[in-house]
Design an enzyme around this catalytic site. Sequence first.
Site, mmCIF file in Angstrom:
data_model
loop_
_atom_site.group_PDB
_atom_site.id
_atom_site.type_symbol
_atom_site.label_atom_id
_atom_site.label_comp_id
_atom_site.label_asym_id
_atom_site.label_seq_id
_atom_site.Cartn_x
_atom_site.Cartn_y
_atom_site.Cartn_z
ATOM 1 N N GLY A 185 -13.275 4.539 -49.426
ATOM 2 C CA GLY A 185 -12.267 4.709 -50.461
ATOM 3 C C GLY A 185 -12.460 3.669 -51.547
ATOM 4 N N GLN A 219 -9.884 -1.768 -58.388
ATOM 5 C CA GLN A 219 -11.056 -2.430 -57.814
ATOM 6 C C GLN A 219 -12.268 -2.401 -58.740
ATOM 7 O OE1 GLN A 219 -10.680 -0.174 -53.912
ATOM 8 N NE2 GLN A 219 -11.387 -2.180 -53.192
ATOM 9 N N CYS A 242 -11.856 -4.084 -46.675
ATOM 10 C CA CYS A 242 -11.672 -3.712 -48.075
ATOM 11 C C CYS A 242 -12.885 -4.184 -48.867
ATOM 12 C CB CYS A 242 -10.409 -4.377 -48.610
ATOM 13 S SG CYS A 242 -10.065 -3.983 -50.331
ATOM 14 N N LEU A 243 -13.403 -3.324 -49.757
ATOM 15 C CA LEU A 243 -14.581 -3.698 -50.546
ATOM 16 C C LEU A 243 -14.306 -4.907 -51.442
ATOM 17 C CD1 LEU A 243 -15.963 -0.179 -51.582
ATOM 18 C CD2 LEU A 243 -16.770 -1.663 -49.736
ATOM 19 N N HIS A 292 -4.115 2.897 -47.583
ATOM 20 C CA HIS A 292 -4.802 1.676 -48.027
ATOM 21 C C HIS A 292 -5.106 1.747 -49.534
ATOM 22 C CE1 HIS A 292 -7.855 -1.684 -47.484
ATOM 23 N NE2 HIS A 292 -8.193 -1.181 -48.653
ATOM 24 N N GLU A 293 -5.637 2.901 -49.971
ATOM 25 C CA GLU A 293 -5.988 3.050 -51.394
ATOM 26 C C GLU A 293 -4.732 3.121 -52.252
ATOM 27 O OE1 GLU A 293 -8.921 2.411 -52.197
ATOM 28 O OE2 GLU A 293 -9.661 2.548 -50.152
ATOM 29 N N HIS A 300 -3.471 -0.154 -53.185
ATOM 30 C CA HIS A 300 -4.210 -0.775 -54.291
ATOM 31 C C HIS A 300 -3.562 -0.466 -55.645
ATOM 32 C CE1 HIS A 300 -7.673 -2.853 -52.723
ATOM 33 N NE2 HIS A 300 -8.037 -1.828 -51.967
#
Length: 196
Positions: A45, A50, A105-106, A147-148, A151
């Site tokens: 995702g 991000q 998480c990226l 999760h996304e 963000h």
Amino acid sequence: MVLPIIAYGDPVLRKKGKEISKDYPKLKELIDNMWETMYGAYGVGLAAPQVGLPIRLFMIDTSPFAEDEDLSPEEKKQLEGLKKVFINPTILEEEGDEWAFNEGCLSIPDVREDVFRKPDITIEYYDEDFNKHTEEYTGLAARVIQHEYDHIEGILFTDKLSSLKKRLIKSKLANISKGKINVDYRMRFPEAKKAR
Ligand SMILES: [Zn+2]
């Protein structure tokens, strides 16, 4: 084009995303670049903040999770084909008993922690052609969406940890902000002396 992923500590990750319209500049190109960026970093995702944009847009592709041997056939099937862009989403409902899953998480490389979330969600959103949908998701699929979605609300999974866990990862997070970390995809660090 692969975009640099914004690392923990950058204020853009803390902004509540703004809704966008059909004529958001170069939307198609942005979505293509975000897919390329997400796959390039082996993510499931990626949310617009991000890549530095505080707007309500994220995408998921849960197919890598479908390989997991522990999942039921129904769950595998759901995860296999789940590749989607969510624009201007609203989570209408979250239900059920919270369950833990080890999230990463990226924007926060090398940190993985158990996070508790409710298993069932109902979400309303627009796809990339601005068609409106209302859908229900459960389990891991819901988890990735939650999760996304966080963000675009300015929330990171590390916010949801116990105060003890937060203390334990504090220096790690500070190092990530400074770029003191080895990562095999392109990133932008808020406190790095020079851009890499
Ligand atoms: Zn994330």
